[in-house]
Motif scaffolding. Structure first.
Motif, PDB file in Angstrom:
ATOM      1  N   LEU A 121       0.864  -1.181   0.000  1.00 55.55           N
ATOM      2  CA  LEU A 121       0.000   0.000   0.000  1.00 55.55           C
ATOM      3  C   LEU A 121       0.901   1.232   0.000  1.00 55.55           C
ATOM      4  CD1 LEU A 121      -1.480  -2.436   1.495  1.00 55.55           C
ATOM      5  CD2 LEU A 121      -2.362  -0.761   3.074  1.00 55.55           C
ATOM      6  N   PRO A 122       1.357   1.648  -1.140  1.00 58.66           N
ATOM      7  CA  PRO A 122       2.260   2.794  -1.167  1.00 58.66           C
ATOM      8  C   PRO A 122       1.476   4.102  -1.125  1.00 58.66           C
ATOM      9  CG  PRO A 122       1.971   1.940  -3.379  1.00 58.66           C
ATOM     10  CD  PRO A 122       1.114   1.089  -2.480  1.00 58.66           C
ATOM     11  N   GLY A 123       2.122   5.160  -0.671  1.00 57.53           N
ATOM     12  CA  GLY A 123       1.453   6.454  -0.718  1.00 57.53           C
ATOM     13  C   GLY A 123       2.123   7.484   0.175  1.00 57.53           C
ATOM     14  N   LYS A 124       1.566   8.696   0.129  1.00 58.27           N
ATOM     15  CA  LYS A 124       2.161   9.789   0.890  1.00 58.27           C
ATOM     16  C   LYS A 124       1.606   9.859   2.299  1.00 58.27           C
ATOM     17  CE  LYS A 124       2.844  12.665  -3.044  1.00 58.27           C
ATOM     18  NZ  LYS A 124       1.872  13.445  -3.803  1.00 58.27           N
ATOM     19  N   CYS A 125       2.441  10.337   3.198  1.00 58.72           N
ATOM     20  CA  CYS A 125       2.063  10.540   4.592  1.00 58.72           C
ATOM     21  C   CYS A 125       2.480  11.953   4.990  1.00 58.72           C
ATOM     22  CB  CYS A 125       2.789   9.563   5.499  1.00 58.72           C
ATOM     23  SG  CYS A 125       2.633   7.876   4.970  1.00 58.72           S
ATOM     24  N   TYR A 126       1.920  12.423   6.075  1.00 60.70           N
ATOM     25  CA  TYR A 126       2.161  13.810   6.491  1.00 60.70           C
ATOM     26  C   TYR A 126       2.387  13.883   7.992  1.00 60.70           C
ATOM     27  CZ  TYR A 126       0.070  14.335   1.924  1.00 60.70           C
ATOM     28  OH  TYR A 126      -0.198  14.215   0.585  1.00 60.70           O
ATOM     29  N   ARG A 127       3.388  14.629   8.374  1.00 60.42           N
ATOM     30  CA  ARG A 127       3.586  14.864   9.801  1.00 60.42           C
ATOM     31  C   ARG A 127       3.913  16.327  10.042  1.00 60.42           C
ATOM     32  NH1 ARG A 127       6.814   9.311  11.556  1.00 60.42           N
ATOM     33  NH2 ARG A 127       5.274   7.955  10.554  1.00 60.42           N
ATOM     34  N   TYR A 128       3.306  16.849  11.102  1.00 60.01           N
ATOM     35  CA  TYR A 128       3.496  18.245  11.440  1.00 60.01           C
ATOM     36  C   TYR A 128       4.801  18.357  12.209  1.00 60.01           C
ATOM     37  CZ  TYR A 128       2.313  22.840  13.351  1.00 60.01           C
ATOM     38  OH  TYR A 128       2.321  24.158  13.700  1.00 60.01           O
TER      39      TYR A 128
END
Ligand code: DAH
Length: 349
Positions: free
Chosen positions: A199-206
């Motif tokens: 399951l590839p994809g983008k992630c986000y962290r503040y």
């Protein structure tokens, strides 16, 4: 003054001679027009000769008239030919001046190429495709429930502190901090069938961005669920993955770790590709590089995904492709991936 016709003939002859000499020297259409006015115009030489003709004895006039008319037609024709010549040669000159050399080699079209991250992701996809993993798409905007709760991270759980999160103004909606919530979505898509997927994809962290942290990055999540999945499968798949990507000679170390959604949890490390394990700057002197997290899917997570944990088991892993590329290509700053500096991206064409 009485004219005699031989004198008129001589004048016509002289006029012809002059005209024949001048005509080839006319350089442009304007000069031709000047010529026409001088010889053939209403006050031109021919007209003047016609006037002289009137002073000839009447019996000599018809012959003189013929002579003059012939001379006039000749002049008109010769002028017309000269004008045509001039037009053709100026057209030829223009064509010459504007000529294109169609045999010149064309200018090559600048071809782009895949960004290093796309290349790295595709390399990872190919390896897992060979190992029998299908590819599943999952969403980037997630709910608190999927990103945390269904992965065994209830509100207030200390594991939430591992990630600083981008929350949206819609309560309970956020940018996923990892691709693991996709595990739940994929399990719910397939349960009770077995599944083996990445399951590839983008992630986000503040997060504060620095050489090893971006606030947007990729992960490639992996998940295998079936009736007799064991840690041996996890080991076989991940060691094979590391060796296909970094070389068959790599040594792989599995270390006990902790993630709320796996039990037991592992960290996978390999001997340092820069120093071969002796210890250097890249591996901080340890000789080992940690490259991914993994573990056996926690029974609660299996259940949340729709599988009976008494019948099913599974393993999961999470890879950071930027880190993989950084190690593989000796890139020291993760910010280079997304700052769009062609001096960087063009090195990987
Ligand atoms: N989701 C974890 C992270 O973002 C990575 C991870 C660890 C994923 C272990 C897994 C796993 O599937 O089993 O840090």
């Amino acid at each position: 003054m009485k004219q005699d016709s031989s004198e008129l003939q001589a004048q016509v002859e002289a006029l012809r001679t002059d005209a024949r000499r001048e005509l080839p020297q006319l350089k442009g259409l304007e000069a031709c027009e000047g010529f026409r006015v001088r010889y053939l115009g209403r006050k031109g030489m021919i007209t003047r000769l016609f006037e002289l003709m009137k002073s000839l004895p009447p019996e000599a006039r018809p012959a003189a008239g013929k002579l003059l008319n012939r001379a006039k037609r000749e002049l008109e024709q010769a002028l017309g030919e000269r004008q045509q010549q001039i037009r053709l040669s100026s057209q030829a000159q223009q064509l010459e001046a504007e000529a294109l050399d169609v045999t010149l080699p064309g200018r090559p079209v600048a071809l782009g190429h895949l960004h290093l991250m796309s290349q790295t992701l595709r390399e990872i996809y190919r390896i897992f495709a060979r190992l029998g993993f299908q590819m599943e798409r999952t969403r980037e905007v997630e709910s608190d429930e999927y990103n945390f709760q269904l992965l065994n991270i209830p509100p207030g759980h200390p594991a939430r502190d591992m990630w600083s999160t981008f929350y949206t103004t819609r309560p309970g909606l956020l940018l996923r901090t990892h691709t693991s919530p996709g595990q739940i979505r994929v399990m719910r898509r397939y349960a009770p069938q077995p599944v083996r997927a990445i399951l590839p994809g983008k992630c986000y962290r503040y997060e504060q961005v620095d050489a090893t942290h971006e606030m947007q990055f990729y992960q490639v999540e992996g998940l295998a669920v079936g009736r007799e999945i064991t840690m041996a499968h996890l080991k076989g798949v991940l060691i094979e993955f590391v060796r296909q990507l970094f070389g068959q000679e790599r040594r792989v170390e599995l270390r006990a770790s902790y993630f709320p959604f796996t039990e037991p949890s592992l960290e996978v490390a390999m001997d340092c590709i820069a120093c071969g394990g002796r210890g250097c700057r890249i591996c901080s002197g340890t000789g080992w590089l940690e490259i991914l997290g993994s573990g056996m899917v926690h029974p609660v997570v299996l259940q949340n995904g729709g599988y009976d944990p008494d019948l099913f088991s599974g393993f999961a892993f999470g890879i950071g492709p930027e880190r993989v590329a950084m190690l593989k290509y000796h890139i020291e700053d993760i910010r280079l991936f997304y700052s769009n500096d062609l001096r960087f991206t063009e090195q990987f064409g």
